[in-house]
Structure formats: structure tokens, C-alpha cells
Enzyme design. Sequence first.
Site: not given
Length: 361
Positions: A77, A245, A141, A235
Site C-alpha cells: 500500500q 480512538y 497501512h 469508521e
Amino acid sequence: MLFIALLGVFACAQDKNPVNTNHDYELVVKELNIPWGFAFLPDKSMLITEKSGELIHFKNGQKTTISGLPEIYVRGQGGLLDICLHPEYKDNGWIYFTYASPEGEEKGGNTALMRAKLKNNTLVDKQLLYKASPNTTRGQHFGSRIVFDNQGYLYFTIGERGDRDTNPQDITKDCGKVYRLNSDGSIPIDNPFVNTPNAKPAIFSYGHRNPQGMVLHYETGEIWTHEHGPRGGDEINIIKSGKNYGWPVISYGINYSGTKFTDITEKEGMEQPFHYWDPSIAPSGMAFITSDKYPGWKGDLLVGSLKFQYLDKCVIKDGKVIKEERLLDNLGRVRSINQGPDGYIYVGIENLGIVKLLPKK
């Protein structure tokens, strides 16, 4: 039996949002692979990042490759990621971009933020403002989006780099965070952890998984993000200074394999999401509609779906998402979204290009 189980998983993961057909589109920039980010210059031309490591200037229907990029670590990614102009770009010429960088002692790479100026189709005056550490050869990520707020602070995101149980809950470590800097890369004196021993002072919030969407709310000036969760745990979050979070301590999702990694969805000291998706849509890109170009849509939030290949129009009322609709259905994996200077929404779609969203006449 395995085939039947997998069939059940995929059958349960179908998106039920209705298709909105009251729109059309125009293909503006053709033949792009993964248009991770794009920004409009004052002359309404575009700077476009290709994840593979190419920066494109699109003007008058022509593409020009910009030279002078730093070394980019293209893996999984990771690659060339988001791009954003300084709010006073006309005066100072600063362009900001994030990318996976191999700079550092360890093998692999991690997300970095750089600013530079554009001269004769070349990046000049390059300044590395932030480089996450340590490097890792993991391919997942990296984040990452960039946003300026109304006070001129610069926010950017970095995912937890696949190290779920180490990075996101530890403020002495990079990754799994939203960061805030001054536009020159210095640390704002009121950042929440500047006086916390050993903490990374650029951190603004933590406990994130992989935020690939971030936008400034058009009325409140708040920073909104979305992030890839696990299965059933994508989310939307409204980012507050110093807040946690929750990833991976609390989540509404489960492992992709179907097993649990947590039994709780809330905990004292951890923020609840503004909204979550089940099934996951694999969100990327984010923008509010603030123009009058789309009758009845002003104020709606747009989120790209990589998984289901559509633009998700979220209608928000009384502090929650009350309705979702599919736009540009099955056109391709939606990677990036911006409202252009002409008030129209532009959408970067993988293996297609950048399209302009048009209301039906």
C-alpha cells in the site's frame, strides 16, 4: 466445507446501499492507474500523484511528468500518496505531499511528509518535514492524507503499519496517529503531548488503524477522518486534540478470518466513532459537498469505496449519518475525492482516471 464457509462470508458482506442514478460524470483525466491524490493549482490545472511514484501535472488536456521527487519506497500500500497546496500557495508556492520513504537505518520504509516548490516541471527547494520511524518491510497501512485547518496548522495521517499491538496505543512511537505541525514542519506549542516525556510531539491523536481519508468540516472547522478498520469496522471519526480512538482495544469489527481480536466496543477514555460501516466498504478519499452545483446535496459527505467500487454519499442530520447512497456505481475503486474550484466534485478512480461528477439535467 471451506468453500461453503467462504461463500457465506461473501454473501454476508454485500453492500445494501441504494443506487442513486440522479447524476452523470465526465472523464476529465484519462488513463491513470492509482490516482492516490490530486490538488488544483490556481490556474485550475491539477497535480496528480500516482501511487507507483509519478507526479503528474495535468493542464489543457496534457500530462507532464514532474521530476525531482525524493526516493519512494513502493511496496504493498506504500508509494507516492497524498498531495496538498499551502492555503497561501499563490504567495509562497509550497506544495506538500506524503510518500513511503526508505530513508533511515532499517530496511523497508515508512511514511514521510515533504514540501517543495514547482519550477520548470521540477520540484525544487525540497524540505523533509517529517519521517516516521522505524522503517519496516511490511506493505500495509501507510495512511495517508494531508489537510490544513482554518488556523493554518497542517495535519497528516500515518497508519499503524500492520503492527496493531505495538504502535497505535503508544504515543512514544510513530504510526497509527494523526499528526499536527506548523506549515514549516515545526511543532505547535499547544500540541497535546509536547510536555509528555518521550512522546512524539507531533502527535495530535492516536489509536488509529489506517486513516486514508481526511477533510476539514466546512462549518465547524473540525478535522474529520475515516479509516480502514478490520472486517466490519471502518469508521468516521471527528478528531480532537489528545484523544484516543481506541484501535485495537475497542472496535466494531472482527478479524478478516472471522475471529475476534477484542470483545469490547467501548471503553472509558476512548472515543466512539461518528459512524461505522458493517460491512466494511474499504474507504479512501473524503470530501464535503459545499457548492450549489448539486441540488439537495449540499452538506453531504462523500467517501470512496475501494471494496464495492462506488462513491458513498452520506446524508448527515442531527449528528449522525441517516442515509447512504451509491454514486458512480461500479465505475471502479474510488481512491481520491476533491471539490474543485468550479464547485464540482472530482473523483480519482483506479484504472480509469479522474472524473467530474455531474448532476443530471
